[in-house]
Design a protein around this motif. Structure first.
Motif, short mmCIF file in Angstrom:
data_model
loop_
_atom_site.label_atom_id
_atom_site.label_comp_id
_atom_site.label_asym_id
_atom_site.label_seq_id
_atom_site.Cartn_x
_atom_site.Cartn_y
_atom_site.Cartn_z
N ALA A 191 0.85 -1.19 0.00
CA ALA A 191 0.00 0.00 0.00
C ALA A 191 0.88 1.23 0.00
O ALA A 191 2.07 1.16 0.33
N LEU A 192 0.30 2.36 -0.38
CA LEU A 192 1.04 3.62 -0.34
C LEU A 192 0.09 4.73 0.07
O LEU A 192 -1.13 4.62 -0.09
N SER A 193 0.67 5.80 0.62
CA SER A 193 -0.16 6.93 1.02
C SER A 193 0.67 8.20 1.06
O SER A 193 1.90 8.16 1.15
N GLY A 194 -0.02 9.32 0.99
CA GLY A 194 0.50 10.62 1.35
C GLY A 194 -0.44 11.17 2.40
O GLY A 194 -1.63 10.87 2.40
N ASP A 195 0.09 12.00 3.32
CA ASP A 195 -0.72 12.41 4.46
C ASP A 195 -0.42 13.87 4.78
O ASP A 195 0.65 14.20 5.29
#
Length: 213
Positions: A191-195
């Motif tokens: 999974a990947l994310s920016g926050d």
């Protein structure tokens, strides 16, 4: 039952693994955390762009059995605009530019939960998650408890807050053993994310060339 479990483990051990790309394709699905807040992901085969404007969400891709024995990973990432340094241990105050998640399950659970949603996996007591991060006010190599996953997840800082580009190679097997005490586990998803929601800032970034072996 014990004989059946042993057969599963032996069959997984027999699966050959070579360096294999993980495509940024239509297999990725977005998981929102808020009805009114979500990042924008641009999947383009070898790469994905991440745009975050005071928002947060996660994109997840399940991995088939040919990846389950993987013990290392590599990728390149770039941050053109990012969030300020934060304390990644603080729930509700842990914005980061990019995070790449590697999700593991015991082999028998991996078989039973094939095709499960990322929300179901991340709340499963048997799941273990390594989260490699670009962001935060911590030194490279810092291993932090996850404010959301508890004992099931560890955050590993690869780059502190800032912009630029870099290539990474990580030893999943060693990091898993150090974080969770070892034991057999199958790599079932990434999974990947920016926050950027806590600091109400912006992220313009990308990840490319993701491979596991």
């Amino acid at each position: 039952m014990l004989r059946y479990a042993a057969v599963i483990v032996l069959s997984l051990m027999a699966v050959p693994v070579s360096a294999a790309p993980v495509s940024f394709d239509g297999a990725w699905k977005t998981q929102k955390f808020s009805l009114f807040s979500s990042n924008t992901y641009g999947f383009n085969g070898n790469s994905v762009s991440v745009t975050s404007d005071g928002s947060v969400s996660l994109a997840y891709r399940p991995l088939d059995t040919s990846y389950w024995n993987a013990t290392s990973a590599q990728w390149s990432w770039r941050v053109d605009e990012g969030v300020p340094a934060t304390d990644l241990r603080q729930k509700g105050g842990d914005d980061r530019n990019l995070a790449l998640y590697f999700v593991f399950l015991p082999p028998d659970q991996a078989q039973a939960l094939q095709g499960a949603s990322v929300r179901k996996l991340l709340t499963n007591d048997a799941a273990r998650v390594l989260v490699y991060v670009w962001g935060g006010a911590h030194k490279r190599g810092a291993v932090l408890g996850s404010p959301y996953l508890g004992s099931r997840g560890k955050t590993i800082v690869l780059r502190g807050a800032g912009t630029g580009s870099a290539s990474e190679t990580v030893n999943l097997g060693r990091d898993y053993a150090n974080a969770f005490g070892g034991g057999g586990a199958a790599l079932v998803g990434v999974a990947l994310s920016g926050d950027s929601d806590d600091t109400d800032t912006r992220i313009r970034a990308s990840i490319s060339g993701l491979r596991v072996d």
